[in-house]
Design an enzyme around this catalytic site. Structure first.
Site, PDB file in Angstrom:
ATOM      1  N   GLY A   8      40.327  32.362  43.590  1.00 45.81           N
ATOM      2  CA  GLY A   8      41.293  33.116  42.812  1.00 45.81           C
ATOM      3  C   GLY A   8      41.395  32.588  41.399  1.00 45.81           C
ATOM      4  N   GLY A   9      42.073  33.356  40.525  1.00 47.63           N
ATOM      5  CA  GLY A   9      42.163  32.957  39.130  1.00 47.63           C
ATOM      6  C   GLY A   9      43.468  33.363  38.474  1.00 47.63           C
ATOM      7  N   PHE A  11      48.085  32.698  38.845  1.00 46.58           N
ATOM      8  CA  PHE A  11      49.044  31.593  38.792  1.00 46.58           C
ATOM      9  C   PHE A  11      48.809  30.530  39.864  1.00 46.58           C
ATOM     10  CE2 PHE A  11      52.153  34.503  36.525  1.00 46.58           C
ATOM     11  CZ  PHE A  11      52.136  33.775  35.347  1.00 46.58           C
ATOM     12  N   GLY A  12      48.768  30.934  41.137  1.00 50.66           N
ATOM     13  CA  GLY A  12      48.666  29.966  42.219  1.00 50.66           C
ATOM     14  C   GLY A  12      47.368  29.194  42.197  1.00 50.66           C
ATOM     15  N   ASN A  34      36.228  33.274  41.301  1.00 50.35           N
ATOM     16  CA  ASN A  34      37.125  34.390  40.991  1.00 50.35           C
ATOM     17  C   ASN A  34      36.304  35.638  40.708  1.00 50.35           C
ATOM     18  OD1 ASN A  34      39.844  35.414  40.498  1.00 50.35           O
ATOM     19  ND2 ASN A  34      39.227  35.616  38.366  1.00 50.35           N
ATOM     20  N   CYS A 129      50.441  46.761  36.857  1.00 50.03           N
ATOM     21  CA  CYS A 129      50.020  45.623  37.671  1.00 50.03           C
ATOM     22  C   CYS A 129      48.628  45.104  37.335  1.00 50.03           C
ATOM     23  CB  CYS A 129      50.086  45.990  39.156  1.00 50.03           C
ATOM     24  SG  CYS A 129      51.754  46.311  39.732  1.00 50.03           S
ATOM     25  N   CYS A 178      57.909  42.840  45.347  1.00 52.57           N
ATOM     26  CA  CYS A 178      58.596  42.279  44.183  1.00 52.57           C
ATOM     27  C   CYS A 178      59.045  43.428  43.286  1.00 52.57           C
ATOM     28  CB  CYS A 178      57.682  41.339  43.399  1.00 52.57           C
ATOM     29  SG  CYS A 178      58.471  40.619  41.942  1.00 52.57           S
ATOM     30  N   ASP A 215      66.597  41.015  47.021  1.00 51.94           N
ATOM     31  CA  ASP A 215      66.431  39.565  46.974  1.00 51.94           C
ATOM     32  C   ASP A 215      67.473  38.884  46.093  1.00 51.94           C
ATOM     33  OD1 ASP A 215      65.342  40.776  44.758  1.00 51.94           O
ATOM     34  OD2 ASP A 215      63.511  39.580  44.709  1.00 51.94           O
ATOM     35  N   ASN A 271      45.145  40.909  51.613  1.00 51.49           N
ATOM     36  CA  ASN A 271      43.854  41.029  50.939  1.00 51.49           C
ATOM     37  C   ASN A 271      42.763  41.384  51.950  1.00 51.49           C
ATOM     38  OD1 ASN A 271      41.275  40.185  49.629  1.00 51.49           O
ATOM     39  ND2 ASN A 271      42.665  39.512  48.012  1.00 51.49           N
ATOM     40  N   ASP A 307      50.453  34.711  46.480  1.00 57.02           N
ATOM     41  CA  ASP A 307      50.668  35.896  47.309  1.00 57.02           C
ATOM     42  C   ASP A 307      49.904  35.855  48.626  1.00 57.02           C
ATOM     43  OD1 ASP A 307      52.126  36.675  45.145  1.00 57.02           O
ATOM     44  OD2 ASP A 307      50.992  38.499  44.712  1.00 57.02           O
ATOM     45  N   GLY A 317      55.581  35.146  40.631  1.00 58.89           N
ATOM     46  CA  GLY A 317      54.809  34.163  39.889  1.00 58.89           C
ATOM     47  C   GLY A 317      55.365  32.756  39.997  1.00 58.89           C
ATOM     48  N   CYS A 350      62.980  34.736  37.302  1.00 58.32           N
ATOM     49  CA  CYS A 350      62.202  35.652  36.465  1.00 58.32           C
ATOM     50  C   CYS A 350      63.007  36.030  35.230  1.00 58.32           C
ATOM     51  CB  CYS A 350      61.792  36.898  37.249  1.00 58.32           C
ATOM     52  SG  CYS A 350      63.158  37.942  37.777  1.00 58.32           S
ATOM     53  N   ASP A 353      62.355  41.380  30.393  1.00 58.05           N
ATOM     54  CA  ASP A 353      62.398  41.437  28.935  1.00 58.05           C
ATOM     55  C   ASP A 353      62.650  42.857  28.430  1.00 58.05           C
ATOM     56  OD1 ASP A 353      62.277  40.387  26.409  1.00 58.05           O
ATOM     57  OD2 ASP A 353      60.095  40.227  26.335  1.00 58.05           O
ATOM     58  N   LYS A 386      60.896  34.235  26.938  1.00 60.10           N
ATOM     59  CA  LYS A 386      59.724  34.934  27.467  1.00 60.10           C
ATOM     60  C   LYS A 386      58.577  34.884  26.462  1.00 60.10           C
ATOM     61  CE  LYS A 386      58.220  38.225  30.649  1.00 60.10           C
ATOM     62  NZ  LYS A 386      58.653  38.772  31.944  1.00 60.10           N
TER      63      LYS A 386
END
Length: 409
Positions: A8-9, A11-12, A34, A129, A178, A215, A271, A307, A317, A350, A353, A386
């Site tokens: 993956g590439g 945040f996580g 990735n 997205c 989310c 949430d 996935n 995720d 994130g 989060c 903005d 932000k």
């Protein structure tokens, strides 16, 4: 030499790769696979849609950034993981298949945006997205002369069995993966059309597959409802989208919402690469159950972050970065580098903005997990936060070593 693959590439995965290499140095070879050589700062893709940023401003070239830190990079789409034989199978850009063995693997390939589950998506659907989605929406908004806009999310197909080995309250049931981007876009569009002098020509409806922003605490949800009332935004709960038509959307019960533009966070599923992997690696939704150190409950040389981990709810994130950091810290200890491992504690963090009106709503809330913190603060300084966070991410090329200290701003 111990070989660690990071899949993956975003945040996580990037947090895990950068943190691990910084901790273990030459004690392990770290390699990222990735599907693209480029990674994007996704929290700013809504800004692309309203014309305040360009996609190229948000792009990190992993083939350059990772080797600078001693991390190998391979462009390729992961097809499956054979956890029993410690092998990853992937497709290279030229279409050829490749396989790679590992001592440890950190899985951060995210989930799947299941646009195929929404009839009419290809013809009438818009989103923020993905970079190409945000660019397409930008073009549509620029030519929009007025009418109805619907913004919302599709259902989240969450797995439930087997469960991760974590406190039960850490993994609540969620109708949506989310809804932060939905909230943010609803605020942004008000500023966008106000600047264009079109507020009287645009009617916005926000919809949710369950209770909107479930949430957050009841008080925060009431505050959002009050903001929407002031802005003239209509809110519809329990609307599970099934079809997008030219001038309306339809839910599973046949209810409709007027929509000349539909902006959707698509249905969220596991996935396909994980669903195609060793069956007992994943739960019934295609996500990897782990313990609090992000170690698979079935395979102790497999970690899952972001995720892809069944524990991260919502798919946020902030949680992806936290899980990536913890996985790297835990693995560093196993590789002979004494390292303090952070404790996983889920919190909604989060910033929604609204750049055209110069403010943002900063959210910090742990009530969904049994906590007592509930903050939803609209302020001009949050817009600045932000902006600074975006610049920080781009400057570090995704290596946010100070993130856990900055998140409490």
């Amino acid at each position: 030499m111990t070989k660690v693959l990071v899949l993956g590439g975003r945040f996580g995965a990037l947090t895990a790769a950068y943190t691990l290499k910084r901790l273990v140095g030459s004690k392990a070879d770290v390699k990222v696979i990735n599907k693209s050589r480029f990674s994007y700062f996704r929290p700013a893709l809504p800004h692309v849609a309203i014309g305040v940023r360009d996609v190229d401003e948000l792009k990190v070239d992993l083939s350059e950034a990772l080797p600078e830190k001693g991390i190998q990079f391979q462009e390729g789409t992961v097809e499956k993981i054979d956890a029993k034989s410690s092998m990853v199978y992937y497709t290279k850009p030229d279409g050829s298949m490749a396989e790679e063995e590992y001592d440890y693997v950190i899985v951060g390939i995210g989930a799947h945006l299941a646009t195929e589950l929404v009839k009419g998506w290809d013809k009438y659907g818009y989103s923020v997205c993905e970079p190409e989605f945000a660019t397409k929406l930008r073009e549509k908004l620029e030519s929009f002369q007025g009418g109805n806009i619907a913004i919302g999310s599709g259902p989240f197909y969450q797995g439930h069995n087997p469960k991760p080995k974590v406190p039960e309250n850490f993994v609540p049931n969620a109708d949506s993966a989310c809804e932060g981007p939905v909230f943010e876009m609803s605020l942004m569009l008000h500023g966008y059309f106000k600047k264009k002098g079109m507020l009287d020509k645009v009617h916005v409806t926000v919809f949710s597959p369950g209770e909107y922003l479930s949430d957050l605490s009841p008080n925060s949800r009431k505050a959002v409802a009050s903001i929407y009332n002031q802005l003239g935004i209509k809110l519809v709960h329990n609307f599970k989208i099934k079809e997008i038509r030219e001038h309306e959307i339809v839910d599973e019960k046949g209810n409709t919402i007027p929509a000349d533009i539909t902006i959707l966070l698509p249905p969220y599923t596991g996935n396909p690469a994980l669903k195609n992997s060793t069956p007992d690696l994943v739960d019934d939704g295609g996500f990897i159950p782990t313990d609090l150190n992000m170690v698979s409950i079935k395979y102790d040389n497999v970690y899952a972050v972001g995720d892809a981990n069944s524990m991260t709810v919502p798919k946020l994130g902030y949680l992806a970065v936290m899980t990536g950091r913890i996985a790297a810290q835990h693995l560093a200890n196993r590789l002979g580098v004494p390292t303090k491992v952070d404790k996983y504690y889920p919190t909604i963090m989060c910033v929604a903005d609204n750049p055209y009106e110069g403010y943002a709503v900063s959210v910090k809330d742990d009530t969904w997990y049994g906590g007592t913190v509930s903050i939803a603060d609209p302020a001009a300084v949050n817009h600045l936060k932000k902006e600074l966070f975006t610049k920080y991410y781009m400057w570090t090329k995704g290596d946010m070593a100070l993130e856990k200290f900055l998140a409490s701003w």
